[in-house]
Design an enzyme around this catalytic site. Sequence first.
Site: not given
Ligand code: 13P
Length: 264
Positions: A99, A77-78, A97, A45-46, A29-30
Amino acid sequence: MVNEYEIKKQICDIGKRIYDRGMVAANDGNISVKLNDNEFLCTPTGVSKGFMTPEYICKVDRNGKVLQANKGFKPSSEIKMHMRVYKERPDVNSVVHAHPMYATGFAIAGIPLTQPIMPEAVIALGCVPIAEYGTPSTEEIPDAVSKYLQSFDAVLLENHGALTFSDSLLNAYHKMESVEFYAKLLYISKQLGGPKELSESQVQRLYEIRRQFGLKGKHPADLCPNAKEGKPSCHGCGGNCTCGKGDGDMVAEITKRVLEQLGK
Ligand code: 13P
Protein backbone atom coordinates in the site's frame (compact mmCIF):
# COMPACT_ATOMS: atom_id res chain seq x y z
CA MET A 1 18.83 -23.98 -7.42
CA VAL A 2 18.37 -21.86 -4.28
CA ASN A 3 17.04 -23.90 -1.38
CA GLU A 4 13.67 -23.28 0.20
CA TYR A 5 15.06 -21.88 3.44
CA GLU A 6 17.07 -19.30 1.48
CA ILE A 7 13.92 -18.22 -0.38
CA LYS A 8 12.09 -17.86 2.95
CA LYS A 9 14.91 -15.62 4.17
CA GLN A 10 14.67 -13.54 0.97
CA ILE A 11 10.92 -13.11 1.51
CA CYS A 12 11.66 -11.83 5.05
CA ASP A 13 14.28 -9.40 3.67
CA ILE A 14 11.87 -8.01 1.09
CA GLY A 15 9.12 -7.78 3.74
CA LYS A 16 11.47 -5.69 5.90
CA ARG A 17 12.34 -3.47 2.94
CA ILE A 18 8.66 -2.87 2.13
CA TYR A 19 7.94 -2.05 5.78
CA ASP A 20 11.04 0.13 6.30
CA ARG A 21 10.26 2.14 3.16
CA GLY A 22 6.76 2.90 4.42
CA MET A 23 5.12 0.92 1.62
CA VAL A 24 2.88 -0.76 4.20
CA ALA A 25 1.55 0.08 7.66
CA ALA A 26 1.19 -2.31 10.59
CA ASN A 27 0.35 -5.82 9.26
CA ASP A 28 -0.45 -4.81 5.67
CA GLY A 29 0.94 -6.27 2.46
CA ASN A 30 1.82 -9.77 1.33
CA ILE A 31 4.47 -11.55 -0.73
CA SER A 32 4.60 -14.92 -2.49
CA VAL A 33 7.13 -16.95 -4.49
CA LYS A 34 6.48 -19.88 -6.84
CA LEU A 35 8.65 -22.94 -6.14
CA ASN A 36 7.12 -25.13 -8.85
CA ASP A 37 3.70 -25.62 -10.50
CA ASN A 38 2.09 -26.83 -7.26
CA GLU A 39 4.13 -25.32 -4.43
CA PHE A 40 4.22 -21.66 -3.44
CA LEU A 41 5.67 -19.87 -0.41
CA CYS A 42 3.70 -16.95 1.02
CA THR A 43 3.70 -14.56 3.94
CA PRO A 44 1.30 -15.33 6.80
CA THR A 45 -1.82 -13.29 7.47
CA GLY A 46 -1.96 -10.68 10.21
CA VAL A 47 1.72 -10.16 10.98
CA SER A 48 3.96 -7.19 10.31
CA LYS A 49 5.91 -8.02 7.16
CA GLY A 50 8.79 -5.98 8.61
CA PHE A 51 9.53 -8.42 11.45
CA MET A 52 9.26 -11.89 9.92
CA THR A 53 11.66 -14.81 10.29
CA PRO A 54 11.74 -17.86 7.97
CA GLU A 55 9.53 -19.85 10.38
CA TYR A 56 6.65 -17.47 9.64
CA ILE A 57 6.50 -18.37 5.93
CA CYS A 58 3.72 -20.74 4.81
CA LYS A 59 3.56 -23.13 1.86
CA VAL A 60 0.40 -23.55 -0.26
CA ASP A 61 -0.65 -25.48 -3.35
CA ARG A 62 -1.92 -23.96 -6.61
CA ASN A 63 -5.41 -23.58 -5.10
CA GLY A 64 -4.07 -21.75 -2.07
CA LYS A 65 -4.60 -24.74 0.25
CA VAL A 66 -2.06 -25.08 3.07
CA LEU A 67 0.72 -27.59 2.49
CA GLN A 68 2.81 -26.48 5.44
CA ALA A 69 2.48 -23.78 8.10
CA ASN A 70 3.99 -23.54 11.55
CA LYS A 71 1.69 -23.33 14.58
CA GLY A 72 0.03 -19.94 14.84
CA PHE A 73 0.48 -19.03 11.17
CA LYS A 74 -2.03 -19.09 8.32
CA PRO A 75 -1.44 -18.01 4.69
CA SER A 76 -2.20 -14.44 3.65
CA SER A 77 -5.88 -13.55 3.40
CA GLU A 78 -5.08 -12.34 -0.15
CA ILE A 79 -3.72 -15.69 -1.34
CA LYS A 80 -6.49 -15.99 -3.98
CA MET A 81 -5.23 -12.79 -5.63
CA HIS A 82 -1.68 -14.19 -5.79
CA MET A 83 -2.84 -17.55 -7.13
CA ARG A 84 -4.85 -15.90 -9.90
CA VAL A 85 -1.71 -14.13 -11.10
CA TYR A 86 0.27 -17.40 -11.18
CA LYS A 87 -2.59 -19.21 -12.94
CA GLU A 88 -2.97 -16.63 -15.69
CA ARG A 89 0.69 -15.65 -16.02
CA PRO A 90 2.90 -18.78 -16.18
CA ASP A 91 5.96 -16.52 -16.65
CA VAL A 92 5.50 -15.03 -13.16
CA ASN A 93 7.52 -16.43 -10.23
CA SER A 94 6.74 -13.85 -7.56
CA VAL A 95 3.90 -11.51 -6.55
CA VAL A 96 4.11 -8.50 -4.20
CA HIS A 97 1.17 -6.56 -2.75
CA ALA A 98 1.67 -3.31 -0.80
CA HIS A 99 0.00 0.00 0.00
CA PRO A 100 2.63 2.57 -0.97
CA MET A 101 1.51 6.09 -0.06
CA TYR A 102 1.51 7.85 -3.44
CA ALA A 103 0.47 4.92 -5.64
CA THR A 104 -2.37 4.16 -3.23
CA GLY A 105 -3.32 7.85 -3.25
CA PHE A 106 -3.77 7.64 -7.03
CA ALA A 107 -5.72 4.37 -6.61
CA ILE A 108 -8.04 6.13 -4.15
CA ALA A 109 -8.44 9.21 -6.36
CA GLY A 110 -9.23 6.89 -9.29
CA ILE A 111 -6.36 8.26 -11.41
CA PRO A 112 -4.35 5.62 -13.31
CA LEU A 113 -0.64 6.28 -13.91
CA THR A 114 -0.70 6.93 -17.64
CA GLN A 115 1.24 10.14 -18.25
CA PRO A 116 4.67 9.54 -19.82
CA ILE A 117 6.85 11.72 -17.60
CA MET A 118 10.21 10.01 -17.15
CA PRO A 119 12.23 7.47 -19.15
CA GLU A 120 12.64 4.75 -16.52
CA ALA A 121 8.90 4.55 -15.80
CA VAL A 122 8.08 4.40 -19.50
CA ILE A 123 10.61 1.61 -20.07
CA ALA A 124 9.86 -0.42 -16.93
CA LEU A 125 6.08 -0.02 -16.67
CA GLY A 126 4.65 1.81 -19.66
CA CYS A 127 1.66 2.80 -17.60
CA VAL A 128 -0.26 1.41 -14.63
CA PRO A 129 -4.04 0.86 -14.81
CA ILE A 130 -6.49 0.66 -11.89
CA ALA A 131 -8.34 -2.63 -11.31
CA GLU A 132 -11.91 -2.01 -10.15
CA TYR A 133 -12.55 -2.13 -6.38
CA GLY A 134 -13.05 -5.52 -4.79
CA THR A 135 -13.51 -6.65 -1.20
CA PRO A 136 -10.17 -7.91 0.17
CA SER A 137 -9.87 -11.71 0.57
CA THR A 138 -12.79 -12.46 -1.81
CA GLU A 139 -12.69 -13.48 -5.49
CA GLU A 140 -13.63 -9.88 -6.36
CA ILE A 141 -10.03 -8.65 -6.44
CA PRO A 142 -8.67 -11.60 -8.49
CA ASP A 143 -11.58 -11.12 -10.94
CA ALA A 144 -10.89 -7.38 -11.24
CA VAL A 145 -7.13 -7.88 -11.66
CA SER A 146 -7.52 -10.66 -14.22
CA LYS A 147 -8.54 -8.23 -16.96
CA TYR A 148 -5.12 -6.53 -16.82
CA LEU A 149 -2.83 -9.53 -16.38
CA GLN A 150 -2.07 -10.09 -20.06
CA SER A 151 -1.02 -6.48 -20.65
CA PHE A 152 0.76 -5.26 -17.52
CA ASP A 153 3.20 -6.28 -14.74
CA ALA A 154 1.82 -3.73 -12.27
CA VAL A 155 -1.75 -2.79 -11.37
CA LEU A 156 -3.24 -0.33 -8.90
CA LEU A 157 -6.12 -1.73 -6.83
CA GLU A 158 -8.91 0.81 -6.56
CA ASN A 159 -9.21 2.32 -3.03
CA HIS A 160 -6.70 -0.25 -1.80
CA GLY A 161 -3.07 -0.39 -3.00
CA ALA A 162 -0.81 -1.85 -5.66
CA LEU A 163 0.08 -5.29 -7.03
CA THR A 164 3.28 -6.14 -8.92
CA PHE A 165 4.58 -9.42 -10.33
CA SER A 166 7.64 -10.61 -12.22
CA ASP A 167 9.99 -13.48 -12.98
CA SER A 168 11.77 -13.18 -9.60
CA LEU A 169 11.09 -11.89 -6.10
CA LEU A 170 13.60 -9.06 -6.48
CA ASN A 171 12.13 -7.98 -9.82
CA ALA A 172 8.57 -8.06 -8.46
CA TYR A 173 9.70 -5.91 -5.53
CA HIS A 174 11.60 -3.53 -7.81
CA LYS A 175 8.43 -3.08 -9.86
CA MET A 176 6.67 -1.98 -6.66
CA GLU A 177 9.45 0.55 -6.03
CA SER A 178 9.15 1.80 -9.62
CA VAL A 179 5.36 2.19 -9.34
CA GLU A 180 5.71 4.20 -6.14
CA PHE A 181 8.52 6.36 -7.53
CA TYR A 182 6.49 7.08 -10.68
CA ALA A 183 3.39 7.94 -8.60
CA LYS A 184 5.41 10.22 -6.33
CA LEU A 185 6.98 12.09 -9.24
CA LEU A 186 3.62 12.45 -10.93
CA TYR A 187 2.11 13.81 -7.72
CA ILE A 188 4.96 16.30 -7.18
CA SER A 189 4.93 17.51 -10.79
CA LYS A 190 1.16 18.04 -10.55
CA GLN A 191 1.78 20.29 -7.51
CA LEU A 192 4.38 22.23 -9.49
CA GLY A 193 1.92 23.21 -12.19
CA GLY A 194 1.52 19.94 -14.07
CA PRO A 195 4.03 17.61 -15.71
CA LYS A 196 5.63 18.37 -19.05
CA GLU A 197 4.97 15.03 -20.76
CA LEU A 198 7.45 13.26 -23.01
CA SER A 199 6.51 13.60 -26.66
CA GLU A 200 5.12 10.77 -28.76
CA SER A 201 8.47 10.32 -30.53
CA GLN A 202 10.39 10.33 -27.22
CA VAL A 203 8.08 7.63 -25.88
CA GLN A 204 8.51 5.56 -29.05
CA ARG A 205 12.31 5.75 -28.73
CA LEU A 206 12.08 4.46 -25.15
CA TYR A 207 9.82 1.61 -26.25
CA GLU A 208 12.37 0.76 -28.93
CA ILE A 209 15.10 0.64 -26.27
CA ARG A 210 12.91 -1.68 -24.19
CA ARG A 211 12.55 -4.02 -27.16
CA GLN A 212 16.31 -3.91 -27.86
CA PHE A 213 17.05 -4.80 -24.22
CA GLY A 214 14.68 -7.76 -24.61
CA LEU A 215 13.12 -7.02 -21.22
CA LYS A 216 10.85 -9.77 -19.92
CA GLY A 217 7.25 -9.43 -18.80
CA LYS A 218 4.17 -7.75 -20.25
CA HIS A 219 4.24 -4.13 -21.28
CA PRO A 220 1.66 -2.04 -23.13
CA ALA A 221 4.25 -1.08 -25.75
CA ASP A 222 4.41 -4.68 -26.93
CA LEU A 223 0.65 -5.12 -27.01
CA CYS A 224 -0.61 -2.01 -28.77
CA PRO A 225 -2.10 -3.10 -32.12
CA ASN A 226 0.06 -0.47 -33.79
CA ALA A 227 3.28 -1.87 -32.33
CA LYS A 228 2.35 -5.34 -33.58
CA GLU A 229 2.18 -3.88 -37.08
CA GLY A 230 5.56 -2.18 -36.64
CA LYS A 231 3.99 1.28 -36.27
CA PRO A 232 4.42 3.60 -33.26
CA SER A 233 2.41 2.37 -30.28
CA CYS A 234 0.41 4.65 -28.02
CA HIS A 235 1.53 4.97 -24.40
CA GLY A 236 -1.19 3.26 -22.48
CA CYS A 237 -3.72 1.22 -24.39
CA GLY A 238 -2.75 -2.24 -23.15
CA GLY A 239 -3.89 -3.60 -26.48
CA ASN A 240 -7.20 -1.76 -26.67
CA CYS A 241 -6.37 1.50 -28.36
CA THR A 242 -7.98 3.23 -31.29
CA CYS A 243 -4.91 5.38 -31.97
CA GLY A 244 -4.08 3.59 -35.20
CA LYS A 245 -7.44 4.44 -36.69
CA GLY A 246 -8.02 7.57 -38.75
CA ASP A 247 -10.05 10.44 -37.30
CA GLY A 248 -13.09 9.34 -39.30
CA ASP A 249 -13.00 5.93 -37.66
CA MET A 250 -12.51 7.53 -34.25
CA VAL A 251 -15.54 9.82 -34.67
CA ALA A 252 -17.61 6.86 -35.87
CA GLU A 253 -16.52 4.82 -32.84
CA ILE A 254 -17.36 7.64 -30.39
CA THR A 255 -20.73 8.21 -32.07
CA LYS A 256 -21.48 4.48 -31.83
CA ARG A 257 -20.62 4.41 -28.12
CA VAL A 258 -22.70 7.55 -27.35
CA LEU A 259 -25.69 6.04 -29.16
CA GLU A 260 -25.21 2.80 -27.22
CA GLN A 261 -25.20 4.76 -23.95
CA LEU A 262 -28.42 6.51 -25.00
CA GLY A 263 -29.91 3.09 -25.74
CA LYS A 264 -30.38 3.83 -29.45
P1 13P B 1 -2.61 -10.35 5.06
O1 13P B 1 -1.86 -10.01 6.33
O2 13P B 1 -3.72 -11.34 5.30
O3 13P B 1 -1.68 -10.80 3.98
O4 13P B 1 -3.35 -9.04 4.56
C1 13P B 1 -2.70 -7.83 4.49
C2 13P B 1 -3.29 -6.92 3.45
O5 13P B 1 -2.66 -5.95 3.09
C3 13P B 1 -4.62 -7.19 2.88
O6 13P B 1 -4.86 -6.35 1.78
